[in-house]
Design a protein around this motif. Structure first.
Motif, short mmCIF file in Angstrom:
data_model
loop_
_atom_site.label_atom_id
_atom_site.label_comp_id
_atom_site.label_asym_id
_atom_site.label_seq_id
_atom_site.Cartn_x
_atom_site.Cartn_y
_atom_site.Cartn_z
N UNK A 162 0.82 -1.21 0.00
CA UNK A 162 0.00 0.00 0.00
C UNK A 162 0.86 1.27 0.00
N UNK A 163 0.25 2.36 -0.42
CA UNK A 163 0.89 3.68 -0.35
C UNK A 163 0.57 4.31 1.00
N UNK A 164 1.58 4.92 1.62
CA UNK A 164 1.38 5.58 2.91
C UNK A 164 1.84 7.03 2.82
N UNK A 165 1.28 7.87 3.69
CA UNK A 165 1.61 9.29 3.72
C UNK A 165 2.07 9.68 5.12
N UNK A 166 3.25 10.26 5.20
CA UNK A 166 3.77 10.72 6.48
C UNK A 166 3.35 12.15 6.76
N UNK A 167 3.35 12.51 8.03
CA UNK A 167 2.98 13.87 8.40
C UNK A 167 3.51 14.18 9.79
N UNK A 168 3.48 15.46 10.15
CA UNK A 168 3.80 15.88 11.51
C UNK A 168 2.49 16.06 12.27
N UNK A 169 2.50 15.63 13.54
CA UNK A 169 1.30 15.77 14.37
C UNK A 169 1.70 16.33 15.72
N UNK A 202 13.04 8.10 9.56
CA UNK A 202 13.93 9.16 10.04
C UNK A 202 14.84 9.65 8.92
N UNK A 203 15.40 8.73 8.17
CA UNK A 203 16.27 9.11 7.05
C UNK A 203 15.48 9.86 5.98
N UNK A 204 14.24 9.43 5.77
CA UNK A 204 13.37 10.04 4.76
C UNK A 204 13.11 11.52 5.07
N UNK A 205 12.69 11.82 6.29
CA UNK A 205 12.35 13.21 6.62
C UNK A 205 13.61 14.06 6.77
N UNK A 206 14.71 13.45 7.20
CA UNK A 206 15.98 14.20 7.28
C UNK A 206 16.41 14.67 5.90
N UNK A 207 16.26 13.79 4.89
CA UNK A 207 16.61 14.17 3.51
C UNK A 207 15.74 15.32 3.01
N UNK A 208 14.45 15.31 3.35
CA UNK A 208 13.55 16.38 2.91
C UNK A 208 14.02 17.73 3.43
N UNK A 209 14.39 17.79 4.69
CA UNK A 209 14.88 19.05 5.26
C UNK A 209 16.21 19.46 4.61
N UNK A 210 17.08 18.48 4.37
CA UNK A 210 18.37 18.77 3.74
C UNK A 210 18.18 19.35 2.34
N UNK A 211 17.18 18.86 1.62
CA UNK A 211 16.90 19.37 0.27
C UNK A 211 16.50 20.84 0.29
N UNK A 257 -2.97 17.40 12.82
CA UNK A 257 -1.96 17.38 11.76
C UNK A 257 -1.37 18.78 11.55
N UNK A 258 -0.06 18.84 11.45
CA UNK A 258 0.64 20.08 11.14
C UNK A 258 0.91 20.08 9.63
N UNK A 259 0.19 20.92 8.91
CA UNK A 259 0.34 20.97 7.46
C UNK A 259 1.46 21.93 7.07
N UNK A 260 2.36 21.43 6.23
CA UNK A 260 3.53 22.21 5.83
C UNK A 260 3.29 22.94 4.53
N UNK A 261 4.15 23.93 4.25
CA UNK A 261 4.05 24.65 2.99
C UNK A 261 4.83 23.95 1.88
N UNK A 262 5.35 22.75 2.18
CA UNK A 262 5.98 21.91 1.16
C UNK A 262 5.31 20.54 1.21
N UNK A 263 5.39 19.83 0.11
CA UNK A 263 4.75 18.52 0.02
C UNK A 263 5.68 17.44 0.56
N UNK A 264 5.18 16.63 1.46
CA UNK A 264 5.92 15.45 1.91
C UNK A 264 5.55 14.31 0.96
N UNK A 265 6.50 13.82 0.18
CA UNK A 265 6.15 12.76 -0.79
C UNK A 265 5.61 11.52 -0.09
#
Length: 295
Positions: A162-169, A202-211, A257-265
């Motif tokens: 299945x496809x899953x979606x991560x988010x901050x809460x 953890x690696x996934x969200x760390x990369x997003x911030x680094x980008x 949910x904390x919605x960001x101004x960027x898309x979390x893939x």
């Protein structure tokens, strides 16, 4: 020609740490065990064991050899189990590796329905991070792993789930963050709660911030998703979780949910098995259930 009997003696001696215990398990004399080990050491030109007051222990070279022989024995044992299951589908065993969160929030419904269909098939769950699960799979200790993708390894076959979606809460304490979109830089001014460093999320969200040129340093690191959820609820900060796994809390209003101004893939859950390694009937049936689209 490889003398497999010598390696069998070596393996059982290394596993037990005792010549006498290996002899007892092999139904041979202790001098025969010593002779076989000496013969193997002569063939390899290396010393494999060192004597101690408690028995024997592996040398550095012996430990390297043991790591390979142990894998071979795991695969031989696995092959015997699979052949047995080919004769009788009503029994058998499936060993599945995955994180606590994937086992609880993703696998549990499949395990329940599979157990109802095949009540005599034993299911063993092995918890670990993605690198740990891959290692155990390659060593023949589990039949399959349930991990987050992408995962690139030529030795593995990856079936997409299945496809899953991560988010901050967050909980009520920082509820104001849920009322408008938040930038990544502003989010960093709040206490961040993340899963352990070795986890794929953890690696996934760390990369997003680094980008986006930002360094994500959590205030709190935790070892389970349940703790991430609870720590956010009681006001320790903002947790990064899989949205599907906190659907109940979001609906009840105990998390926001904390919605960001960027898309979390979005990402997918993958079912990994070894390439060119046939699954037992029971394991294949379970994989088919995971791959079947939900009704």
């Amino acid at each position: 020609m490889i003398n497999f009997e010598l390696y069998k003696v070596f393996y059982l001696t290394a596993k037990s740490g005792s010549l006498s215990k290996a002899a007892k398990e092999l139904f041979i004399t202790q001098p025969s065990v010593s002779h076989s080990i000496k013969l193997l050491e002569d063939n390899l030109g290396l010393q494999l064991f060192a004597r101690t007051s408690k028995g024997v222990e592996l040398t550095k070279e012996g430990a390297v050899l043991y790591s390979y022989i142990e894998q071979a024995y795991n695969f031989i044992s696995l092959a015997e189990v699979k052949l047995s299951e080919l004769r009788n589908f009503s029994s058998g065993e499936i060993k599945i590796g995955g994180s606590d969160s994937l086992c609880k929030h993703y696998l549990l419904p499949f395990l329940e329905s599979f157990h109802e269909q095949f009540p005599h098939v034993q299911i063993n769950l092995v918890n670990g991070t993605t690198p740990e699960i891959v290692k155990q799979l390659k060593e023949g200790k589990i039949d399959m792993g349930i991990v987050r993708t992408p995962i690139l390894d030529d030795q593995l076959q990856v079936r997409e789930g299945i496809t899953i979606q991560d988010c901050f809460v967050t909980g009520p304490k920082y509820r104001e963050l849920s009322k408008h979109r938040v930038s990544l830089s502003k989010l960093l001014s709040y206490p961040i709660i993340l899963f352990s460093r070795n986890s794929s999320s953890r690696k996934f969200i760390t990369r997003l911030f680094q980008e986006h040129g930002l360094i994500l340093e959590p205030e709190i690191e935790l070892g389970s998703v349940d703790l991430l959820i609870e720590f956010a609820k009681i006001g320790f900060g903002v947790s990064f979780v899989t949205k599907e796994f906190v659907a109940k809390e979001l609906e009840e209003g105990t998390l926001f949910e904390v919605k960001l101004d960027v898309v979390i893939p979005s990402t997918k859950i993958g079912i990994i098995t070894l390439k060119n390694m046939p699954l037992s009937n029971s394991a294949a049936a379970f994989v088919a259930k995971l791959e079947k689209p939900a009704d």
